[in-house]
Motif scaffolding. Structure first.
Motif, PDB file in Angstrom:
ATOM      1  N   TYR A  59       0.814  -1.210   0.000  1.00 24.50           N
ATOM      2  CA  TYR A  59       0.000   0.000   0.000  1.00 24.50           C
ATOM      3  C   TYR A  59       0.860   1.279   0.000  1.00 24.50           C
ATOM      4  O   TYR A  59       0.357   2.378   0.137  1.00 24.50           O
ATOM      5  CB  TYR A  59      -0.947  -0.015   1.219  1.00 24.50           C
ATOM      6  CG  TYR A  59      -1.975   1.092   1.207  1.00 24.50           C
ATOM      7  CD1 TYR A  59      -2.815   1.282   0.104  1.00 24.50           C
ATOM      8  CD2 TYR A  59      -2.111   1.948   2.295  1.00 24.50           C
ATOM      9  CE1 TYR A  59      -3.750   2.308   0.086  1.00 24.50           C
ATOM     10  CE2 TYR A  59      -3.050   2.982   2.291  1.00 24.50           C
ATOM     11  CZ  TYR A  59      -3.868   3.156   1.181  1.00 24.50           C
ATOM     12  OH  TYR A  59      -4.795   4.177   1.165  1.00 24.50           O
ATOM     13  N   GLY A  60       2.178   1.114  -0.169  1.00 26.53           N
ATOM     14  CA  GLY A  60       3.036   2.293  -0.305  1.00 26.53           C
ATOM     15  C   GLY A  60       3.334   3.031   0.995  1.00 26.53           C
ATOM     16  O   GLY A  60       3.914   4.113   0.976  1.00 26.53           O
ATOM     17  N   GLN A  63       8.546   1.272   2.111  1.00 27.55           N
ATOM     18  CA  GLN A  63       9.187   0.828   0.874  1.00 27.55           C
ATOM     19  C   GLN A  63      10.066  -0.382   1.185  1.00 27.55           C
ATOM     20  O   GLN A  63      10.742  -0.415   2.210  1.00 27.55           O
ATOM     21  CB  GLN A  63      10.073   1.956   0.292  1.00 27.55           C
ATOM     22  CG  GLN A  63       9.294   2.995  -0.482  1.00 27.55           C
ATOM     23  CD  GLN A  63       8.301   3.745   0.393  1.00 27.55           C
ATOM     24  OE1 GLN A  63       8.671   4.293   1.413  1.00 27.55           O
ATOM     25  NE2 GLN A  63       7.043   3.734   0.003  1.00 27.55           N
ATOM     26  N   ARG A  76       5.705  -1.712 -10.509  1.00 31.25           N
ATOM     27  CA  ARG A  76       5.376  -0.401  -9.924  1.00 31.25           C
ATOM     28  C   ARG A  76       6.309  -0.070  -8.771  1.00 31.25           C
ATOM     29  O   ARG A  76       6.699  -0.961  -8.006  1.00 31.25           O
ATOM     30  CB  ARG A  76       3.955  -0.428  -9.348  1.00 31.25           C
ATOM     31  CG  ARG A  76       2.872  -0.666 -10.381  1.00 31.25           C
ATOM     32  CD  ARG A  76       2.468   0.630 -11.023  1.00 31.25           C
ATOM     33  NE  ARG A  76       1.205   0.519 -11.733  1.00 31.25           N
ATOM     34  CZ  ARG A  76       0.437   1.553 -12.031  1.00 31.25           C
ATOM     35  NH1 ARG A  76       0.786   2.768 -11.659  1.00 31.25           N
ATOM     36  NH2 ARG A  76      -0.688   1.391 -12.702  1.00 31.25           N
ATOM     37  N   THR A  77       6.621   1.229  -8.628  1.00 32.51           N
ATOM     38  CA  THR A  77       7.303   1.694  -7.423  1.00 32.51           C
ATOM     39  C   THR A  77       6.267   2.481  -6.636  1.00 32.51           C
ATOM     40  O   THR A  77       5.778   3.517  -7.111  1.00 32.51           O
ATOM     41  CB  THR A  77       8.488   2.613  -7.782  1.00 32.51           C
ATOM     42  OG1 THR A  77       9.330   1.886  -8.667  1.00 32.51           O
ATOM     43  CG2 THR A  77       9.272   3.009  -6.547  1.00 32.51           C
ATOM     44  N   LEU A  78       5.880   1.965  -5.457  1.00 33.78           N
ATOM     45  CA  LEU A  78       4.829   2.607  -4.677  1.00 33.78           C
ATOM     46  C   LEU A  78       5.482   3.352  -3.515  1.00 33.78           C
ATOM     47  O   LEU A  78       5.807   2.774  -2.491  1.00 33.78           O
ATOM     48  CB  LEU A  78       3.841   1.547  -4.176  1.00 33.78           C
ATOM     49  CG  LEU A  78       3.234   0.642  -5.257  1.00 33.78           C
ATOM     50  CD1 LEU A  78       2.372  -0.452  -4.640  1.00 33.78           C
ATOM     51  CD2 LEU A  78       2.413   1.450  -6.265  1.00 33.78           C
ATOM     52  N   ASP A  83       0.323   6.702  -4.510  1.00 39.06           N
ATOM     53  CA  ASP A  83       0.788   5.880  -5.637  1.00 39.06           C
ATOM     54  C   ASP A  83      -0.015   4.579  -5.710  1.00 39.06           C
ATOM     55  O   ASP A  83      -0.393   4.117  -6.794  1.00 39.06           O
ATOM     56  CB  ASP A  83       2.281   5.517  -5.480  1.00 39.06           C
ATOM     57  CG  ASP A  83       3.192   6.727  -5.643  1.00 39.06           C
ATOM     58  OD1 ASP A  83       2.702   7.785  -6.081  1.00 39.06           O
ATOM     59  OD2 ASP A  83       4.398   6.601  -5.321  1.00 39.06           O
ATOM     60  N   ALA A  84      -0.248   3.979  -4.528  1.00 34.27           N
ATOM     61  CA  ALA A  84      -0.988   2.709  -4.490  1.00 34.27           C
ATOM     62  C   ALA A  84      -2.423   2.927  -4.975  1.00 34.27           C
ATOM     63  O   ALA A  84      -2.950   2.144  -5.776  1.00 34.27           O
ATOM     64  CB  ALA A  84      -0.983   2.138  -3.078  1.00 34.27           C
ATOM     65  N   ALA A  87      -2.642   3.163  -8.519  1.00 36.03           N
ATOM     66  CA  ALA A  87      -2.478   1.842  -9.154  1.00 36.03           C
ATOM     67  C   ALA A  87      -3.699   0.948  -8.916  1.00 36.03           C
ATOM     68  O   ALA A  87      -3.718  -0.212  -9.312  1.00 36.03           O
ATOM     69  CB  ALA A  87      -1.218   1.166  -8.599  1.00 36.03           C
TER      70      ALA A  87
END
Length: 539
Positions: A59-60, A63, A76-78, A83-84, A87
């Motif tokens: 869920y970002g 990290q 993906r980079t969350l 960001d999540a 997505a």
């Protein structure tokens, strides 16, 4: 166990080689997880096994130090929850993130005002989602007035409102009664039918087997197995999780005496807003060596009953006696000093300072105990004594922590709960008020907490046990009462009562004959015509 899961098509989510380190502890190590689209995928493991950390990574919120996250075939980079969400991933946390002083609508649109504004369009959208998934959410209700079950449904709605296609639920059934669990599972099936994907963390293995399409087991930060629920038993899962058998809460022979420790007489609590009384003529006695269990759907007066006993609210009528002393108008501090231990329903709001080290949390609520004071006139906190006591609690109650100087917020939920229970039990209280003592803890920690309660009961402690877990209530209680709309039913005998009888009494379905179940006069109807419990049939 050869029941592997076969995956088809592009997975909704794929985690590969995820590793996350914190000072002194590796939370996740080489995690592998594949979740198919349109499925319900469960993640099980002990407290501290790394489940919540893994979901926070997805869920970002945190990290990973190593590894990749793929959503719908795209790496993906969350970096943040935003960001999540972008997505298509939403998360409902075990500890809800709602503002009490706002309405449901205000909570839902907060931070998402651009989607449908903050007025009628948003209200319409909330009602649409609520209806589609049977969430029963009223946009203009004030969150402060809602029970835990309703708050959870708002959190799910909040995620769907933001367009999530993958919904993460952390311990979603911890706060629900069986009928509500069935409703939630119905909702999950509807989400799935609409093509949504649900990932959920749980400790309740029988529920996991009922609702999941696939199960991933995590042990000590690593994935140890992915299994098909059709081919495994709760015992298989427990052994994968902890390497030992599933405990059960069964209580030993009765230790109930005829010495009343806590007596509640004709106690009522008016609703400040002028509605129906929050508590209505409560009569209840807890004897030394007795566990009295209170079953009920959230929001029927359990929280108010606890607040009245603990001195947080003064009853409108009636009285509360500790032994033979009337404590109805005492302050919380006086009640604590007189020997009532307290395990609150929400450990983050009412039991812990999450930013403070463990040893400071051990003094919390007991600052006036002589054992915790030093210096001229006993006005200073004795840090050395508190630290020593914390070491003893950590050892005696198996609190898994790198040291007593880490913050309580860095512990897993089950270890936080064991710290709270250790803090209360070490004071040898006369009465323990325990609200959901094993909510959100794994089978190992649950078993340990049950053992501590049973041991204290043998030593003459009186316990008021409020729980949404019927297995726990039936297993630990000497007597069960049901609370509905602020009124208590007669006694149910845990040895013979069925989950269905309790469920019927809890929801106000007519014909819930508690007295019959308790071996009392047959045919006593506990619900009256309108489904409100009467006091008929108490033993």
């Amino acid at each position: 166990m050869t029941h592997r899961v076969t995956h088809h098509g592009t997975p909704a989510v794929e985690l590969h080689g995820i590793t996350k380190r914190f000072p002194g502890v590796v939370a996740n190590k080489d995690i592998e997880l594949t979740v198919d689209r349109g499925t319900v995928h469960a993640i099980v493991g002990e407290n501290g096994a790394g489940k919540s950390t893994l979901m926070k990574i997805l869920y970002g919120v945190q990290q990973p130090d190593e590894g990749t996250i793929t959503v719908d075939g795209t790496v993906r980079t969350l970096r943040t929850p935003s960001d999540a969400i972008a997505a298509g991933i939403g998360m409902v946390f075990q500890h809800f993130q709602l503002a009490d002083n706002l309405t449901v609508l205000e909570n839902v649109v907060l931070g998402a005002e651009k989607l449908h504004g903050i007025g009628d369009a948003a209200r319409r959208r909330i009602r649409e989602i609520s209806t589609s998934y049977g969430l029963g959410v009223e946009p203009d209700a004030l969150v402060a007035d809602l029970g835990v079950g309703a708050r959870q449904r708002i959190e799910i709605l909040k995620v769907l409102y933001r367009g999530a296609k993958i919904v993460i639920l952390d311990e979603p059934t911890a706060v629900l009664v069986p009928q509500e669990v069935d409703e939630l599972f119905g909702n999950l099936r509807e989400l799935k039918a609409e093509g949504l994907t649900v990932v959920f963390i749980s400790h309740k293995l029988d529920e996991v087997l009922k609702v999941a399409d696939a199960i991933t087991v995590i042990r000590r930060g690593s994935t140890v197995a992915e299994v098909d629920p059709k081919g495994v038993t709760p015992r298989d899962l427990a052994e994968l999780m902890v390497g030992s058998e599933l405990p059960s809460p069964s209580t030993d022979e009765s230790t109930v005496t005829d010495t009343p420790l806590l007596t509640i007489e004709g106690t009522s609590l008016a609703d400040p807003a002028g509605g129906r009384a929050l508590l209505d003529g409560i009569d209840l006695v807890i004897h030394a060596g007795e566990v009295v269990g209170i079953a009920g759907v959230e929001g029927n007066g359990q929280a108010e009953l606890v607040e009245v006993i603990m001195g947080m609210r003064e009853p409108s009528s009636g009285r509360i006696l500790l032994g033979d002393v009337d404590t109805s108008d005492w302050q919380v501090r006086e009640i604590r000093e007189a020997g009532i231990g307290y395990i609150p329903e929400d450990r983050h709001r009412h039991a812990l300072l999450l930013e403070a080290p463990l040893w400071e949390n051990v003094i919390l609520g007991h600052q006036t105990d002589r054992a915790n004071l030093t210096g001229p006139g006993g006005l200073l906190i004795d840090a050395a004594a508190a630290k020593q006591e914390t070491r003893e609690i950590v050892e005696q109650f198996d609190v898994r922590t790198p040291s007593i100087d880490v913050t309580s917020g860095s512990l897993s939920g089950g270890n936080q709960q064991k710290l709270i229970i250790g803090r209360e039990m070490r004071r040898n209280p006369r009465v323990l008020v325990a609200a959901h003592p094993t909510r959100g803890v794994d089978v190992g920690a649950q078993s340990a907490i049950w053992d501590h309660i049973k041991q204290a009961r043998r030593e003459g402690l009186g316990v008021l046990l409020i729980s949404a877990d019927l297995e726990e209530l039936v297993g630990l209680s000497d007597t069960i009462r049901v609370i509905l709309r602020g009124r208590l039913s007669g006694d149910f005998d845990p040895d013979v009562v069925t989950r269905e009888q309790l469920g019927a009494a809890m929801t106000g379905a007519t014909g819930a004959t508690g007295a019959t179940a308790a071996g009392g006069p047959t045919g006593t109807d506990h619900t009256g015509a309108a489904g409100t419990p009467t006091d008929g049939g108490s033993r």
